[in-house]
Design an enzyme around this catalytic site. Sequence first.
Site, PDB file in Angstrom:
ATOM      1  N   LYS A 186     -10.974   3.238   9.186  1.00  0.00           N
ATOM      2  CA  LYS A 186      -9.951   4.135   9.731  1.00  0.00           C
ATOM      3  C   LYS A 186      -9.571   5.156   8.662  1.00  0.00           C
ATOM      4  CE  LYS A 186      -5.421   4.666   9.959  1.00  0.00           C
ATOM      5  NZ  LYS A 186      -5.423   6.118  10.058  1.00  0.00           N
ATOM      6  N   GLU A 261      -5.202  -1.218  -2.849  1.00  0.00           N
ATOM      7  CA  GLU A 261      -5.214  -0.146  -3.866  1.00  0.00           C
ATOM      8  C   GLU A 261      -4.019   0.742  -3.549  1.00  0.00           C
ATOM      9  OE1 GLU A 261      -7.494  -0.037  -6.285  1.00  0.00           O
ATOM     10  OE2 GLU A 261      -8.531  -1.777  -5.469  1.00  0.00           O
ATOM     11  N   CYS A 295      -3.493   9.082  -7.220  1.00  0.00           N
ATOM     12  CA  CYS A 295      -2.845   7.807  -7.535  1.00  0.00           C
ATOM     13  C   CYS A 295      -2.789   7.551  -9.033  1.00  0.00           C
ATOM     14  CB  CYS A 295      -3.569   6.667  -6.834  1.00  0.00           C
ATOM     15  SG  CYS A 295      -5.326   6.611  -7.226  1.00  0.00           S
ATOM     16  N   GLU A 396       6.882   7.387  -7.556  1.00  0.00           N
ATOM     17  CA  GLU A 396       5.705   8.237  -7.407  1.00  0.00           C
ATOM     18  C   GLU A 396       6.116   9.543  -6.722  1.00  0.00           C
ATOM     19  OE1 GLU A 396       2.653   6.881  -4.587  1.00  0.00           O
ATOM     20  OE2 GLU A 396       1.181   7.138  -6.185  1.00  0.00           O
TER      21      GLU A 396
HETATM   22  P1  NAD Z   1      -0.200   5.961   3.506  1.00  0.00           P
HETATM   23  O1  NAD Z   1       0.148   4.615   3.028  1.00  0.00           O
HETATM   24  O2  NAD Z   1       0.856   6.772   4.170  1.00  0.00           O
HETATM   25  O3  NAD Z   1      -1.422   5.924   4.532  1.00  0.00           O
HETATM   26  C1  NAD Z   1      -2.664   5.337   4.189  1.00  0.00           C
HETATM   27  C2  NAD Z   1      -3.375   4.891   5.460  1.00  0.00           C
HETATM   28  O4  NAD Z   1      -2.637   3.837   6.064  1.00  0.00           O
HETATM   29  C3  NAD Z   1      -3.511   5.965   6.517  1.00  0.00           C
HETATM   30  O5  NAD Z   1      -4.804   5.871   7.102  1.00  0.00           O
HETATM   31  C4  NAD Z   1      -2.448   5.606   7.525  1.00  0.00           C
HETATM   32  O6  NAD Z   1      -2.728   6.050   8.842  1.00  0.00           O
HETATM   33  C5  NAD Z   1      -2.477   4.085   7.446  1.00  0.00           C
HETATM   34  N1  NAD Z   1      -1.261   3.422   7.900  1.00  0.00           N
HETATM   35  C6  NAD Z   1       0.006   3.885   7.907  1.00  0.00           C
HETATM   36  N2  NAD Z   1       0.857   2.950   8.390  1.00  0.00           N
HETATM   37  C7  NAD Z   1       0.104   1.861   8.695  1.00  0.00           C
HETATM   38  C8  NAD Z   1       0.396   0.572   9.215  1.00  0.00           C
HETATM   39  N3  NAD Z   1       1.636   0.204   9.525  1.00  0.00           N
HETATM   40  N4  NAD Z   1      -0.623  -0.301   9.405  1.00  0.00           N
HETATM   41  C9  NAD Z   1      -1.892   0.025   9.061  1.00  0.00           C
HETATM   42  N5  NAD Z   1      -2.228   1.243   8.581  1.00  0.00           N
HETATM   43  C10 NAD Z   1      -1.247   2.146   8.380  1.00  0.00           C
HETATM   44  O7  NAD Z   1      -0.781   6.723   2.221  1.00  0.00           O
HETATM   45  P2  NAD Z   1      -1.211   8.243   2.116  1.00  0.00           P
HETATM   46  O8  NAD Z   1       0.026   9.090   2.188  1.00  0.00           O
HETATM   47  O9  NAD Z   1      -2.334   8.525   3.050  1.00  0.00           O
HETATM   48  O10 NAD Z   1      -1.812   8.278   0.625  1.00  0.00           O
HETATM   49  C11 NAD Z   1      -1.048   8.439  -0.511  1.00  0.00           C
HETATM   50  C12 NAD Z   1      -0.777   7.111  -1.186  1.00  0.00           C
HETATM   51  O11 NAD Z   1      -1.997   6.437  -1.452  1.00  0.00           O
HETATM   52  C13 NAD Z   1      -0.107   7.239  -2.546  1.00  0.00           C
HETATM   53  O12 NAD Z   1       0.895   6.274  -2.677  1.00  0.00           O
HETATM   54  C14 NAD Z   1      -1.240   6.973  -3.534  1.00  0.00           C
HETATM   55  O13 NAD Z   1      -0.831   6.516  -4.801  1.00  0.00           O
HETATM   56  C15 NAD Z   1      -2.030   5.961  -2.793  1.00  0.00           C
HETATM   57  N6  NAD Z   1      -3.401   5.938  -3.308  1.00  0.00           N
HETATM   58  C16 NAD Z   1      -3.804   4.872  -4.051  1.00  0.00           C
HETATM   59  C17 NAD Z   1      -5.087   4.859  -4.597  1.00  0.00           C
HETATM   60  C18 NAD Z   1      -5.581   3.710  -5.439  1.00  0.00           C
HETATM   61  O14 NAD Z   1      -6.769   3.656  -5.724  1.00  0.00           O
HETATM   62  N7  NAD Z   1      -4.739   2.793  -5.850  1.00  0.00           N
HETATM   63  C19 NAD Z   1      -5.953   5.929  -4.359  1.00  0.00           C
HETATM   64  C20 NAD Z   1      -5.491   6.990  -3.584  1.00  0.00           C
HETATM   65  C21 NAD Z   1      -4.225   6.985  -3.057  1.00  0.00           C
END
Ligand code: NAD
Length: 506
Positions: A186, A261, A295, A396
């Site tokens: 997804k 992650e 991140c 963050e």
């Molecule tokens: P997000 O958590 O808002 O969304 C990530 C994914 O989760 C999306 O596909 C979203 O549709 C899905 N999602 C949202 N709610 C959900 C639920 N209740 N159940 C299942 N899936 C759900 O994150 P974002 O805004 O897309 O990305 C930014 C964040 O990601 C930042 O916090 C960043 O630090 C983190 N990030 C971490 C890494 C790492 O390697 N640790 C890498 C990149 C980004």
Amino acid sequence: MSSSMTDTATAIRRYGQFIDGRVESADDRPTITRHSPVDGRELAEIPAGTRDDTVRAIAAARRAFDAGSWSRIPAMDRARTLLRIAALIRSDAARLARIEAEETGKPLRYAESDIAGSAELFEYAAGLAMSAHGEAHTGLGEDCTALVVREPAGVAAMIMPWNFPLLLLAQKLPFALAAGCTAVVKPSEFTSGTTLELTSILAEAGIPAGVVNVVTGFGAEVGAVLAESPDVDLLSFTGSTATGRAITAASADTAKRLSMELGGKAANIVFDDADLDDALDGVLFGAFFNNGECCVAGARLLVQDTIADEFVERLIASARQLRLGDPLDESVDVGPMIHADHARKVRGHIVSAESHGGRIALGGDRREDDTGASGHFVDPTIIVDVAEESPEFVEEIFGPVLTVTRFSDAAEAVRLANATQYGLSGSLWTKNIDRALSVAKGLRSGRVWVNTTIDGGPQLPAGGMKQSGYGREMGNAGFEEFTEIKTIQIREGRRQKAFPHISDIS
Ligand code: NAD
């Protein structure tokens, strides 16, 4: 701000979901439109996936796994397919990079390196598929041999964020495929383009039907089903810590394996004996690479007080030269934020940091909430004198905002760097090897860079400590995440009977 938008006007891209080896028609069904973060024009339309779509995709992955058309073929055949995928990504790299830059708002040169890095990860995983093996134990007694074998973990769900769409998927998918798993992916609802483009590459490379499925849409709909489903054996998530917590709770009933992650709040620690030119370059890159939407962004500068004034002055002078604008313009360094809500959140952090005693030394965006037509831009910002107590020191921000805090010695630097809930990464700059090692050991984070930052290679595992998550991606550890260990113990039939008084039953 530069603008070269005239040549970016392309037709809207329309996608269907990829389930059981087939791209499904998106006609007559609800869709999600991705608008350009630069000027609001329509870029792409993707299906708003439903619970039913997700259940069908999981069932297809389950059938494919159980049939063994991927999981039980010779690993060499899986490796060859992964290499074909890598070659096809490389041959389509320019188009994929442009789609990535348009949808994310990241500068094109970074998108190009994301696509090349994605191909490299498929190539590396092919090598792992070929070399994977188990253990044989012969020291358990002369009538006993035991095998410890690695088997594919099963159906792996992958829920992705928007900041490195294809690259982060390539930190999971090829490793899962190398191990023999099948997958339901997804992508983020904001940046599904390159993942959906990848599906035709997968098909052309010969991935059997059902082995990889892509369902698009919102987290509460598609993502939640993946978390709750008993037919998903493992869920690998990259995204915010808040969503990671929600997924952990939603998956609890099925006790599935999770890999998380999550967010980060890295420090760039600069000691007074560092090569200050290198450190300056690294701090700038760490803070403003990928629009700060990273991140592992070095969002906090911790600088030794003996050099702080001079270093920060040089830093501000350099950051002032960063070019903000359309990511397709080759000269641009920093593009727009992913969407209006996110730009609003980043600006809110700037206001909050100031209200907690920080001083805006550069930028300090005061744009009104944007409508989209003028782009979700936030000026590169440096905030000095940010105290430990300020929320912006620990939360963050995920935008082009760097906070600056001083320290006096290594012990204080380590304490400040560790003073957040996150533990994803950190960087330090010093020419003293003893100090480098002791500080690296003191940092509670999954990755530490010395005299470099946001560096890496497919051989090197990445992942978090504390609330930055658990599990590792890339390297051998990233491959093992997608495997189960099975122990097979064999006796040669000369074992003493457990109940010698029971006579033979024949
Ligand atoms: P997000 O958590 O808002 O969304 C990530 C994914 O989760 C999306 O596909 C979203 O549709 C899905 N999602 C949202 N709610 C959900 C639920 N209740 N159940 C299942 N899936 C759900 O994150 P974002 O805004 O897309 O990305 C930014 C964040 O990601 C930042 O916090 C960043 O630090 C983190 N990030 C971490 C890494 C790492 O390697 N640790 C890498 C990149 C980004």
